[in-house]
Enzyme design. Structure first.
Site, PDB file in Angstrom:
ATOM      1  N   GLU A 114      -3.773   1.837  -6.153  1.00 40.97           N
ATOM      2  CA  GLU A 114      -4.241   0.450  -6.060  1.00 40.97           C
ATOM      3  C   GLU A 114      -5.090   0.179  -4.816  1.00 40.97           C
ATOM      4  OE1 GLU A 114      -0.755   0.389  -8.857  1.00 40.97           O
ATOM      5  OE2 GLU A 114      -1.200   1.351  -6.931  1.00 40.97           O
ATOM      6  N   ASP A 161      -5.804  -5.231  -8.666  1.00 43.71           N
ATOM      7  CA  ASP A 161      -6.122  -3.907  -8.146  1.00 43.71           C
ATOM      8  C   ASP A 161      -5.759  -2.785  -9.111  1.00 43.71           C
ATOM      9  OD1 ASP A 161      -3.346  -3.957  -8.009  1.00 43.71           O
ATOM     10  OD2 ASP A 161      -3.297  -4.296  -5.860  1.00 43.71           O
ATOM     11  N   GLU A 194      -8.017 -12.289  -6.124  1.00 42.50           N
ATOM     12  CA  GLU A 194      -7.003 -11.581  -5.350  1.00 42.50           C
ATOM     13  C   GLU A 194      -7.667 -10.522  -4.464  1.00 42.50           C
ATOM     14  OE1 GLU A 194      -2.684 -10.481  -6.833  1.00 42.50           O
ATOM     15  OE2 GLU A 194      -3.847  -8.629  -6.687  1.00 42.50           O
ATOM     16  N   HIS A 217       8.405   0.697 -10.388  1.00 40.62           N
ATOM     17  CA  HIS A 217       7.445   1.470 -11.191  1.00 40.62           C
ATOM     18  C   HIS A 217       6.422   2.202 -10.338  1.00 40.62           C
ATOM     19  CE1 HIS A 217       5.164  -2.165 -10.239  1.00 40.62           C
ATOM     20  NE2 HIS A 217       4.090  -1.445 -10.451  1.00 40.62           N
ATOM     21  N   ARG A 225       4.060   4.508  -8.315  1.00 37.87           N
ATOM     22  CA  ARG A 225       3.839   5.946  -8.416  1.00 37.87           C
ATOM     23  C   ARG A 225       4.294   6.700  -7.171  1.00 37.87           C
ATOM     24  NH1 ARG A 225      -0.509   3.495 -10.891  1.00 37.87           N
ATOM     25  NH2 ARG A 225      -1.083   4.229 -12.980  1.00 37.87           N
ATOM     26  N   HIS A 278      10.947   0.512 -16.551  1.00 41.41           N
ATOM     27  CA  HIS A 278       9.590   0.906 -16.913  1.00 41.41           C
ATOM     28  C   HIS A 278       9.640   2.111 -17.840  1.00 41.41           C
ATOM     29  CE1 HIS A 278       5.340   1.994 -16.437  1.00 41.41           C
ATOM     30  NE2 HIS A 278       5.149   0.803 -15.907  1.00 41.41           N
TER      31      HIS A 278
END
Length: 283
Positions: free
Chosen positions: A43, A7, A29, A125, A127, A157
């Site tokens: 995503e 994604d 997936e 990580h 967002r 990250h």
């Protein structure tokens, strides 16, 4: 045919590029959903765009298949295969266990691991956790690090929204090791050594149960509800109090830790790739 996986924004862009060239797309997936387009962001929209463009959908679970059917994807175009992340994990785990030279290198790379302490592996990580979310996560880690029976390793990250708060709040703390991002093989090794895993990652939610590691999900929602329903994972969000409470519970309650460690991973048996190839050959 163009195969895309997952994604990411590159997955979404590849789907669009294939569509513009009228090339058939197969999505590996497929069907993961939270129902909230901003969690995870971006995503959730990336995978919905992939679904809209793809002709063939390789879903990891029956739940993912149902999600696709609910979005009016033809059932005959959906194939439940398990997830390839489990295939990759099993491949690398076997390599680590069978390659003496590789294992010696990994032992040397992580020679600072104290075998007398419980290792907590952290990844972060996402967002939607930028800002207060990461500050809360760091505060929780700082609190947990005060225990004398734990050791925390956090591959940080490189995004400044992650790196700056993590380094400012956690650098120099006892029992906390902030390290550079890792390649997959050493990361799998660290997962295998962990007592429990704290993460906001999607893939780690599947990898941890495969290795028998309880996973605490630092997100408010997950597109992998099977992990939570099976009992292999717990959603803790970014609440400092919730994270600290659940980590302490697993550190102090051996029965709960053992129960979470021996749950079957609903995301596959390591043969997803074979099933996908078999279907492609039929097509």
């Amino acid at each position: 045919i163009v195969l895309v996986q997952g994604d990411t924004t590159t997955t979404m862009a590849t789907c669009l590029a294939a569509y513009y060239h009228k090339i058939t797309v197969g999505h590996v997936e497929a069907g993961l959903r939270t129902g909230n387009i901003y969690s995870p962001w971006p995503e959730e929209i990336n995978r919905k765009i992939a679904t809209a463009i793809a002709t063939y959908h390789f879903a990891p679970t029956d739940r993912a298949r149902k999600n696709l059917i609910d979005e009016h994807v033809p059932a005959e175009k959906i194939f439940v295969t398990g997830n390839t992340v489990v295939d990759a994990l099993q491949y690398v785990t076997k390599k680590i266990n069978s390659d003496t030279r590789l294992r010696t290198q990994l032992l040397s790379q992580f020679s600072y691991i104290d075998p007398h302490k419980k290792l907590i592996l952290v990844t972060g990580h996402r967002r939607e956790n930028f800002g207060d979310g990461f500050k809360n996560i760091c505060q929780a880690i700082a609190t947990i690090s005060k225990r004398k029976d734990v050791q925390i390793i956090y591959p940080v990250h490189l995004n400044p929204n992650v790196k700056i708060p993590v380094e400012s709040m956690l650098s120099g703390l006892p029992n906390v090791h902030l390290i550079d991002p890792l390649d997959y093989v050493p990361f799998v090794y660290l997962m295998s050594q962990a007592y429990l895993i704290l993460t906001d990652s999607g893939g780690v939610q599947e990898e941890a149960p495969s290795l028998g590691k309880p996973v605490l999900v630092m997100r408010n929602a997950t597109e992998r509800p099977e992990i939570i329903e099976s009992g292999a994972g717990i959603v803790v969000g970014t609440s400092c109090e919730k994270i600290v409470s659940e980590v302490n519970e697993l550190l102090n309650n051996q029965d709960k830790h053992s129960k979470m460690s021996f749950i079957h991973n609903p995301y596959g048996d390591g043969k997803a790739s074979i099933r996908i190839v078999d279907k492609l050959e039929e097509i």
